[in-house]
Design an enzyme around this catalytic site. Structure first.
Site, PDB file in Angstrom:
ATOM      1  N   ARG A  16      -4.712  10.736   4.493  1.00 56.28           N
ATOM      2  CA  ARG A  16      -3.575  11.633   4.573  1.00 56.28           C
ATOM      3  C   ARG A  16      -2.648  11.500   3.355  1.00 56.28           C
ATOM      4  NH1 ARG A  16      -0.154  14.243   8.124  1.00 56.28           N
ATOM      5  NH2 ARG A  16       2.002  13.822   7.602  1.00 56.28           N
ATOM      6  N   PRO A  40       1.766  16.759  11.235  1.00 57.79           N
ATOM      7  CA  PRO A  40       1.868  17.954  10.383  1.00 57.79           C
ATOM      8  C   PRO A  40       2.560  17.652   9.047  1.00 57.79           C
ATOM      9  CG  PRO A  40       3.462  18.053  12.181  1.00 57.79           C
ATOM     10  CD  PRO A  40       2.693  16.775  12.358  1.00 57.79           C
ATOM     11  N   VAL A  89       8.092   7.153  16.720  1.00 55.09           N
ATOM     12  CA  VAL A  89       7.774   7.819  15.450  1.00 55.09           C
ATOM     13  C   VAL A  89       6.510   8.689  15.576  1.00 55.09           C
ATOM     14  CG1 VAL A  89       7.267   7.471  13.000  1.00 55.09           C
ATOM     15  CG2 VAL A  89       8.931   6.001  14.148  1.00 55.09           C
ATOM     16  N   LYS A  97       0.833  -1.211   0.000  1.00 56.71           N
ATOM     17  CA  LYS A  97       0.000   0.000   0.000  1.00 56.71           C
ATOM     18  C   LYS A  97       0.864   1.255   0.000  1.00 56.71           C
ATOM     19  CE  LYS A  97      -1.842   1.549   4.037  1.00 56.71           C
ATOM     20  NZ  LYS A  97      -1.516   2.974   4.240  1.00 56.71           N
ATOM     21  N   ARG A 104      -8.660  -0.521   4.851  1.00 58.28           N
ATOM     22  CA  ARG A 104      -7.733   0.455   4.236  1.00 58.28           C
ATOM     23  C   ARG A 104      -6.411  -0.214   3.856  1.00 58.28           C
ATOM     24  NH1 ARG A 104      -6.018   4.550   7.925  1.00 58.28           N
ATOM     25  NH2 ARG A 104      -4.637   4.822   6.159  1.00 58.28           N
ATOM     26  N   ASP A 140       4.777  20.149   7.775  1.00 56.05           N
ATOM     27  CA  ASP A 140       5.728  21.261   7.697  1.00 56.05           C
ATOM     28  C   ASP A 140       7.013  20.888   6.946  1.00 56.05           C
ATOM     29  OD1 ASP A 140       5.950  19.558  10.014  1.00 56.05           O
ATOM     30  OD2 ASP A 140       7.572  20.839  10.715  1.00 56.05           O
TER      31      ASP A 140
HETATM   32  C1  UD1 Z   1       4.273   6.932   6.241  1.00 57.12           C
HETATM   33  C2  UD1 Z   1       3.378   5.714   6.099  1.00 57.12           C
HETATM   34  C3  UD1 Z   1       2.843   5.283   7.449  1.00 57.12           C
HETATM   35  C4  UD1 Z   1       3.983   5.074   8.430  1.00 57.12           C
HETATM   36  C5  UD1 Z   1       4.887   6.290   8.471  1.00 57.12           C
HETATM   37  C6  UD1 Z   1       6.128   6.071   9.324  1.00 57.12           C
HETATM   38  C7  UD1 Z   1       2.443   5.988   3.885  1.00 57.12           C
HETATM   39  C8  UD1 Z   1       1.224   6.211   3.074  1.00 57.12           C
HETATM   40  N1  UD1 Z   1       2.282   6.023   5.208  1.00 57.12           N
HETATM   41  O1  UD1 Z   1       3.445   7.978   6.750  1.00 57.12           O
HETATM   42  O2  UD1 Z   1       2.113   4.069   7.274  1.00 57.12           O
HETATM   43  O3  UD1 Z   1       3.454   4.859   9.730  1.00 57.12           O
HETATM   44  O4  UD1 Z   1       5.332   6.622   7.140  1.00 57.12           O
HETATM   45  O5  UD1 Z   1       6.835   4.970   8.889  1.00 57.12           O
HETATM   46  O6  UD1 Z   1       3.505   5.738   3.370  1.00 57.12           O
HETATM   47  N2  UD1 Z   1       6.181  14.670  10.590  1.00 57.12           N
HETATM   48  C9  UD1 Z   1       6.256  16.017  10.884  1.00 57.12           C
HETATM   49  N3  UD1 Z   1       6.209  16.910   9.849  1.00 57.12           N
HETATM   50  C10 UD1 Z   1       6.097  16.516   8.544  1.00 57.12           C
HETATM   51  C11 UD1 Z   1       6.020  15.136   8.253  1.00 57.12           C
HETATM   52  C12 UD1 Z   1       6.060  14.232   9.303  1.00 57.12           C
HETATM   53  O7  UD1 Z   1       6.372  16.408  12.042  1.00 57.12           O
HETATM   54  O8  UD1 Z   1       6.053  17.382   7.648  1.00 57.12           O
HETATM   55  C13 UD1 Z   1       6.196  13.690  11.698  1.00 57.12           C
HETATM   56  C14 UD1 Z   1       4.881  12.922  11.796  1.00 57.12           C
HETATM   57  O9  UD1 Z   1       3.924  13.626  12.540  1.00 57.12           O
HETATM   58  C15 UD1 Z   1       5.330  11.635  12.463  1.00 57.12           C
HETATM   59  C16 UD1 Z   1       6.726  11.430  11.898  1.00 57.12           C
HETATM   60  O10 UD1 Z   1       7.167  12.698  11.406  1.00 57.12           O
HETATM   61  O11 UD1 Z   1       5.392  11.811  13.851  1.00 57.12           O
HETATM   62  C17 UD1 Z   1       6.810  10.388  10.788  1.00 57.12           C
HETATM   63  O12 UD1 Z   1       5.962  10.763   9.736  1.00 57.12           O
HETATM   64  P1  UD1 Z   1       6.218  10.370   8.214  1.00 57.12           P
HETATM   65  O13 UD1 Z   1       7.475   9.574   8.118  1.00 57.12           O
HETATM   66  O14 UD1 Z   1       6.096  11.590   7.387  1.00 57.12           O
HETATM   67  O15 UD1 Z   1       4.996   9.430   7.949  1.00 57.12           O
HETATM   68  P2  UD1 Z   1       3.982   9.464   6.741  1.00 57.12           P
HETATM   69  O16 UD1 Z   1       4.697   9.723   5.468  1.00 57.12           O
HETATM   70  O17 UD1 Z   1       2.818  10.321   7.087  1.00 57.12           O
END
Ligand code: UD1
Length: 422
Positions: free
Chosen positions: A93, A123, A327, A22, A397, A125
């Site tokens: 998301r 977020p 995470v 996925k 999902r 950001d």
């Molecule tokens: C992706 C996966 C999800 C997985 C996650 C971590 C997909 C569709 N989803 O989610 O299943 O659990 O990776 O392995 O691939 N963060 C920020 N700011 C940002 C982006 C992220 O603070 O701009 C934080 C998030 O809140 C979270 C952490 O970074 O606490 C990890 O997020 P991220 O690696 O971005 O996860 P996703 O890409 O949303």
């Protein structure tokens, strides 16, 4: 509302085939926005999130055609819109993945901010800061992130955290930037490698995907491609966590053991017997699993997406286990549901303390999010008596045909589409 009903305690064994990933399929589908020719994708899992991404892409003007089971064709014949509808983005998301490719191709994008979800604030950001580093003007307007640029220019980008989504969005935005972009502190997940390979199959110049430094040399155009998605390591890990609780053997087929090292290491510490082959892992659980400590981390660390499933399994370990979630800040919704089944769990800050019990007892419970739902299925399969799981749409999902595949392993499990008491 659908329910899953499990009569627990049946012995499970046999083989199960893992589907397409996925989390690789979603960004790759979004990446089709970058292509001027048709993109044919195979090994696409049949999941609600994939359908949502198809709807998002259709709303943007991309034609989505089903060519056969697990194969779709995405093409943009006419104009593409830069604006994704809130009604779809709010439900998933990962819809935010369209922002990078739209900005790359059209030099403009307007995407509703996805908002929080059951597992945390989440977020974007890091994504937006990266777009700015590429020369985009980014602003917020009526709940939407808006990015525009006359042109994007390659640049060094340092991510504050190796965010999976930000790495993917920035890789896709940078494909059409002038010059070279280097994403430092990039996420290293296998899904990033898959996206890089997919982009390269269309003529992009991406190198270093899977390392902390991903380089993208801008190109002028991308062609269509035929591309097959990697298998889902989280689905494989879910079946392995389940397999740790049964004598089995359970053979998890069509998986990539190289993407599961952190998981297989923990399963071995738990005392399971693992036979690891090229594309399958055969698991046999011990009489009683040993307690262990797990800390979730970005890849190659232990995946947060398997935290809930391993929490469920470790409820039955012989002693006290600790699972620390680093995470996401609030990914413990499954804990109170497991306690309803007799588990002895305490949350201390970001750590769940698991005091192993001799047995779990079936109960009506809720799937509070996708992976929490999988954890409840694991708990229900090993519990004494009947477990009824509500909010099954969360499970849909991320797991295709979960009930039938578990039946194939000998589980007494059914799905009820209508809640008779509703
Ligand atoms: C992706 C996966 C999800 C997985 C996650 C971590 C997909 C569709 N989803 O989610 O299943 O659990 O990776 O392995 O691939 N963060 C920020 N700011 C940002 C982006 C992220 O603070 O701009 C934080 C998030 O809140 C979270 C952490 O970074 O606490 C990890 O997020 P991220 O690696 O971005 O996860 P996703 O890409 O949303």
């Amino acid at each position: 509302m659908a329910k899953i009903i499990i009569e627990g305690g049946n012995k499970l064994s046999g083989s199960v085939k893992v589907g397409g990933a996925k989390n690789a399929a979603l960004p790759i589908m979004a990446g089709a926005i970058l292509s001027e020719g048709p993109v044919v994708l195979s090994n696409i899992p049949h999941l609600n999130d994939v359908e949502t991404m198809e709807k998002v892409l259709s709303a943007l003007g991309i034609t989505c055609k089903k060519l056969g089971p697990g194969t779709i064709e995405l093409s943009s014949h006419s104009g593409i819109s830069e604006e994704a509808p809130y009604e779809l983005v709010k439900t998933m998301r990962a819809s935010f993945f369209v922002m990078g490719p739209l900005l790359g191709r059209l030099k403009k994008a307007r995407i509703p901010l996805p908002g929080g979800c059951a597992i945390g604030v989440r977020p974007v950001d890091i994504h937006l800061k990266g777009f700015e580093m590429l020369g985009a003007r980014v602003s917020l307007d009526a709940g939407c992130a808006v990015a525009t640029a006359d042109k994007l220019v390659g640049a060094p980008i340092m991510l504050d955290f190796p965010s999976v989504g930000a790495t993917e969005n920035l890789m896709m935005a940078a494909v059409y930037a002038e010059g070279t972009t280097v994403i430092n502190n990039a996420a290293r997940e296998p899904e990033i490698v898959d996206l890089g390979n997919f982009l390269n199959s269309m003529g992009a110049k991406v190198s270093g995907a899977g390392t902390p430094s991903v380089t993208i040399e801008g190109v002028k155009s991308l062609t269509g491609t035929n591309y097959s998605i990697i298998s889902d390591r989280i689905e494989a890990g879910t079946f392995l966590a389940l397999g740790s609780l049964f004598e089995g053997p359970i053979s998890v087929e069509n998986c990539n053991p190289d993407s599961l090292h952190a998981v297989t290491a923990k399963l071995q510490e738990m005392g399971t017997d693992l036979k690891i082959e090229d594309s399958k892992i055969i698991v046999r659980g011990p009489t009683r699993i040993k307690p262990i400590e797990i800390k979730t981390l970005p890849f190659p660390g232990f995946p947060t997406d398997l935290q809930a499933q391993f929490t469920a399994a470790l409820c039955l370990s012989e002693g006290a286990s600790l699972i620390t979630e680093t995470v996401f800040e609030n990914r413990f919704m499954h804990v109170s549901e497991l306690i309803r089944m007799g588990a002895k769990l305490n949350i201390r800050d970001r750590t769940v303390v698991i005091n192993g019990v001799d047995k779990l007892i079936g109960a009506p419970v809720m799937a509070t999010d996708l992976r929490a739902g999988a954890a409840m299925v694991i708990a229900g399969l090993v519990a004494e008596g009947i477990t009824e799981i509500g909010n099954v749409h969360h499970i849909d999902r991320g797991y295709d045909n979960f009930v039938d595949r578990l039946k194939g392993l000998g589980a007494k499990i059914t799905r009820q589409e209508q809640d008779n008491h509703a």
